[in-house]
Design an enzyme around this catalytic site. Structure first.
Site, PDB file in Angstrom:
ATOM      1  CD  GLU A  34      23.526   5.097  53.662  1.00  0.00           C
ATOM      2  OE1 GLU A  34      23.916   5.489  52.528  1.00  0.00           O
ATOM      3  OE2 GLU A  34      22.758   4.130  53.832  1.00  0.00           O
ATOM      4  CG  ASP A  36      27.145  14.128  56.521  1.00  0.00           C
ATOM      5  OD1 ASP A  36      26.102  14.800  56.498  1.00  0.00           O
ATOM      6  OD2 ASP A  36      28.056  14.221  55.658  1.00  0.00           O
ATOM      7  CG  LEU A  82      40.896  33.130  27.379  1.00  0.00           C
ATOM      8  CD1 LEU A  82      39.628  32.352  27.643  1.00  0.00           C
ATOM      9  CD2 LEU A  82      41.645  32.546  26.201  1.00  0.00           C
ATOM     10  CE  LYS A 112      35.813  33.429  29.391  1.00  0.00           C
ATOM     11  NZ  LYS A 112      35.154  34.071  30.558  1.00  0.00           N
ATOM     12  CD  GLU A 168      36.899  29.655  35.597  1.00  0.00           C
ATOM     13  OE1 GLU A 168      38.067  29.421  35.218  1.00  0.00           O
ATOM     14  OE2 GLU A 168      36.414  30.795  35.616  1.00  0.00           O
ATOM     15  CE  LYS A 284      41.256  26.281  26.537  1.00  0.00           C
ATOM     16  NZ  LYS A 284      41.343  25.421  27.738  1.00  0.00           N
ATOM     17  CE  LYS A 308      32.616  37.792  28.004  1.00  0.00           C
ATOM     18  NZ  LYS A 308      32.912  37.299  29.364  1.00  0.00           N
TER      19      LYS A 308
HETATM   20  N1  LIG Z   1      36.512  29.595  32.195  1.00  0.00           N
HETATM   21  C1  LIG Z   1      36.859  28.499  31.490  1.00  0.00           C
HETATM   22  O1  LIG Z   1      36.076  27.545  31.407  1.00  0.00           O
HETATM   23  C2  LIG Z   1      38.211  28.421  30.837  1.00  0.00           C
HETATM   24  C3  LIG Z   1      38.571  27.321  30.020  1.00  0.00           C
HETATM   25  N2  LIG Z   1      37.694  26.299  29.791  1.00  0.00           N
HETATM   26  N3  LIG Z   1      39.790  27.281  29.449  1.00  0.00           N
HETATM   27  C4  LIG Z   1      40.679  28.278  29.668  1.00  0.00           C
HETATM   28  O2  LIG Z   1      41.890  28.175  29.083  1.00  0.00           O
HETATM   29  C5  LIG Z   1      42.940  29.073  29.477  1.00  0.00           C
HETATM   30  C6  LIG Z   1      44.252  28.439  29.092  1.00  0.00           C
HETATM   31  C7  LIG Z   1      45.127  29.511  28.583  1.00  0.00           C
HETATM   32  C8  LIG Z   1      44.269  30.697  28.274  1.00  0.00           C
HETATM   33  C9  LIG Z   1      42.858  30.391  28.775  1.00  0.00           C
HETATM   34  N4  LIG Z   1      40.405  29.349  30.448  1.00  0.00           N
HETATM   35  C10 LIG Z   1      39.175  29.447  31.023  1.00  0.00           C
HETATM   36  O3  LIG Z   1      38.919  30.522  31.794  1.00  0.00           O
HETATM   37  C11 LIG Z   1      39.820  31.628  31.632  1.00  0.00           C
HETATM   38  C12 LIG Z   1      40.671  31.854  32.840  1.00  0.00           C
HETATM   39  C13 LIG Z   1      40.941  33.349  32.873  1.00  0.00           C
HETATM   40  C14 LIG Z   1      40.039  33.992  31.878  1.00  0.00           C
HETATM   41  C15 LIG Z   1      39.079  32.914  31.450  1.00  0.00           C
HETATM   42  O4  LIG Z   1      37.990  32.913  32.360  1.00  0.00           O
END
Ligand SMILES: NC(=O)c1c(N)nc(OC2CCCC2)nc1O[C@@H]1CCC[C@@H]1O
Length: 324
Positions: A34, A36, A82, A112, A168, A284, A308
């Site tokens: 619908e 489309d 990061l 992340k 992202e 953060k 990580k």
């Molecule tokens: N990949 C993510 O979900 C994510 C996130 N939820 N929040 C941030 O905050 C930034 C803001 C300032 C420093 C990092 N960065 C993310 O990804 C970063 C981008 C580059 C390296 C990481 O993947």
């Protein structure tokens, strides 16, 4: 009988509503078929009245621009990387450094997302530019491709003069599986993982191909948030939702690094329950005044760190050897 312009307005409203239901509320009300059909009708009407096409019309999402190569764009503020934490000790060390500046601290912990960073620029509420991270200072201009991502608003709910958003871009696991299935059937090479597939799809020179890739986007950052009266990360995430962005809902607030550590270790075991790939968590400092105090190292903020997940023991599945 509505005249063409009334019909164009009605179709735009209906398609935008369907988009919102699908992406923001995750409750599609009309079928893809619908959707489309309505889109085809609107495309035909806009072709009949080309001066009626608005930059935020849903038809701008179907792609079609074929770029010859990428123009480079310089980011307003560099996109940071990061520092990584791999275990509880690293997280305690991060917390110790933060508390050297302030004894009391609130942390926001976000998933992340394992995609690629896309910077979006809105002027007077309309999306005017999308760009890849590139080297952090200079990225590739991918506006036509970004317009095909359904969860990225073409127009803000509450237009402001200028808004710079970071988030992202990613390919959901279901889109990834379907794409590789199709490519296999067509005898094409398959993508190694959703992150590579998302990067390849967003850096496509033909935005019509991007439109077929069913990409998605989680917004997580705003530039000059304090000019909007937002002074912590939670307020920014709420503001982004109000403006029509999709924000990943799994974020949590903690006051104590031991709680953060517990959550990180819990989530390492839960990472596969999401419909998208994650490769860790981002911790953060919530308050922007404290972020300001902490500042940056040469390449990354002192007020954020990524945890990580430990590498997984991937049992090697030996393909069944089909004896012909
Ligand atoms: N990949 C993510 O979900 C994510 C996130 N939820 N929040 C941030 O905050 C930034 C803001 C300032 C420093 C990092 N960065 C993310 O990804 C970063 C981008 C580059 C390296 C990481 O993947």
């Amino acid at each position: 009988m509505q005249d063409d312009f009334e019909r164009i307005a009605a179709l735009r409203k209906e398609l935008e509503e369907a988009n919102k239901q699908y992406y923001e509320l995750d409750q599609p009300r009309i079928t893809d078929g619908e959707y489309d059909a309505l889109m085809r009708e609107l495309l035909a009407l806009e072709a009949k009245h080309p001066d009626s096409v608005a930059p935020d019309s849903p038809t701008q999402r179907v792609g079609g621009a074929v770029a010859k190569e990428y123009t480079k764009v310089r980011h307003l503020e560099p996109l940071l990387s990061l520092d990584n934490a791999f275990d509880a000790g690293d997280l305690r060390e991060f917390d110790r450094r933060v508390r050297q500046v302030f004894a009391e601290v609130e942390y926001v912990v976000e998933l992340k997302i394992d995609g690629l960073t896309v910077a979006l620029t809105y002027v007077d509420g309309l999306m005017v530019r999308g760009a890849t991270r590139g080297d952090g200072s200079v990225g590739e201009e991918i506006t036509a491709n970004v317009k095909t991502v359904g969860s990225i608003p073409l127009r803000l709910n509450k237009p402001v003069a200028k808004l710079s958003v970071r988030g992202e871009g990613y390919m959901p696991k279901a889109s990834f599986a379907r794409l590789n299935q199709e490519r296999e059937e067509e005898g094409l090479s398959t993508f190694a993982n959703p992150r590579n597939a998302a990067a390849g799809s967003l850096r496509q020179l033909n935005s019509r191909i991007t439109a077929e890739r069913k990409l998605d986007y989680f917004a997580y950052q705003l530039l000059s948030a304090n000019e909007l009266g937002l002074n912590n990360q939670i307020d920014v995430l709420n503001y982004l939702k109000e403006q029509g962005f999709v924000v990943n809902p799994e974020y949590k607030v903690f006051h104590d690094i031991e709680e953060v550590i517990k959550y990180c270790e819990e989530m390492a075991g839960e990472r596969h329950r999401f419909p998208y790939d994650i490769d860790g968590l981002v911790i953060k400092v919530n308050d922007f005044d404290l972020q300001q105090e902490l500042g940056f190292t040469a390449k990354s903020p002192r007020w954020a760190i990524s945890y990580k997940f430990p590498a997984e023991q991937v049992e090697t599945v030996v393909e069944d050897i089909i004896l012909r």
